[in-house]
Scaffold this motif. Structure first.
Motif, short mmCIF file in Angstrom:
data_model
loop_
_atom_site.label_atom_id
_atom_site.label_comp_id
_atom_site.label_asym_id
_atom_site.label_seq_id
_atom_site.Cartn_x
_atom_site.Cartn_y
_atom_site.Cartn_z
N SER A 241 2.52 13.08 0.40
CA SER A 241 3.79 12.45 0.74
C SER A 241 4.02 11.24 -0.16
N ALA A 242 5.28 11.03 -0.53
CA ALA A 242 5.62 9.84 -1.31
C ALA A 242 5.46 8.60 -0.44
N HIS A 243 5.24 7.47 -1.08
CA HIS A 243 5.12 6.17 -0.43
C HIS A 243 3.88 6.09 0.47
N LYS A 244 2.85 6.84 0.11
CA LYS A 244 1.57 6.81 0.84
C LYS A 244 0.45 6.47 -0.14
N ASP A 245 -0.63 5.92 0.42
CA ASP A 245 -1.84 5.66 -0.35
C ASP A 245 -2.85 6.74 -0.01
N LYS B 171 -5.17 7.15 2.90
CA LYS B 171 -6.02 5.97 3.00
C LYS B 171 -6.02 5.37 4.41
N ASP B 172 -4.88 5.37 5.07
CA ASP B 172 -4.79 4.76 6.39
C ASP B 172 -5.12 5.72 7.53
N SER C 241 -8.87 4.67 -4.65
CA SER C 241 -7.61 4.79 -3.92
C SER C 241 -6.44 4.57 -4.87
N PHE C 242 -5.30 5.22 -4.55
CA PHE C 242 -4.10 5.08 -5.38
C PHE C 242 -2.87 5.31 -4.50
N HIS C 243 -1.74 4.87 -5.01
CA HIS C 243 -0.45 5.02 -4.32
C HIS C 243 0.35 6.12 -4.99
N VAL C 244 1.14 6.84 -4.20
CA VAL C 244 2.03 7.88 -4.74
C VAL C 244 3.48 7.45 -4.48
#
Length: 141
Positions: free
Chosen positions: A109-113, A71-72, A135-138
């Protein structure tokens, strides 16, 4: 027979898959992302990607794309399909379905959107381009 000729799409004479079907076509496209939702995912989950494309005027769904990126940072693309955007979905409909396991091997990757963007457009590049995003977070497992 005349109507069949008008609605047909001759791929053999068109290697770049750009079609000229007349400038007066109105597609009124929609891309409906049925899955995934915006709920948080866990590293290792199987992500089901399901998108329904449609033309509200019944025209063919000419081109589609589904891309998933951080996302970023949109340059970090982890999924980009189909390989050939030209699908020519008859009767104004096309469904795209795929699964992706959320692993490091697949670029997750973990802790990414992440953002999934579903796009649909007409016979030529950019004609009535419509995009839908989720969009979602992992999280780490």
């Amino acid at each position: 027979a005349f109507l069949i000729v008008l609605s047909s799409c001759d791929k053999e004479d068109d290697h770049d898959h750009e079609h000229e079907h007349g400038g007066d076509k109105v597609y009124e496209y929609h891309a409906h992302i049925h899955s995934p939702s915006s709920t948080t995912k866990i590293l290792g989950d199987t992500l089901i990607i399901s998108v329904e494309y449609e033309s509200h005027t019944g025209e063919p769904v000419h081109h589609v794309n589904v891309v998933m990126h951080q996302k970023d940072d949109a340059s970090v693309v982890v999924f980009d399909e189909p390989n050939e955007a030209h699908v020519h979905g008859a009767y104004g409909k096309h469904t795209f379905e795929k699964t992706l396991i959320l692993t490091g091997e697949n670029g997750i990757s973990a802790h990414k959107d992440y953002t999934i963007k579903a796009s649909v457009w007409g016979a030529s590049e950019g004609v009535e381009l419509i995009e839908e995003k989720v969009s979602f977070h992992v999280h780490e497992n």
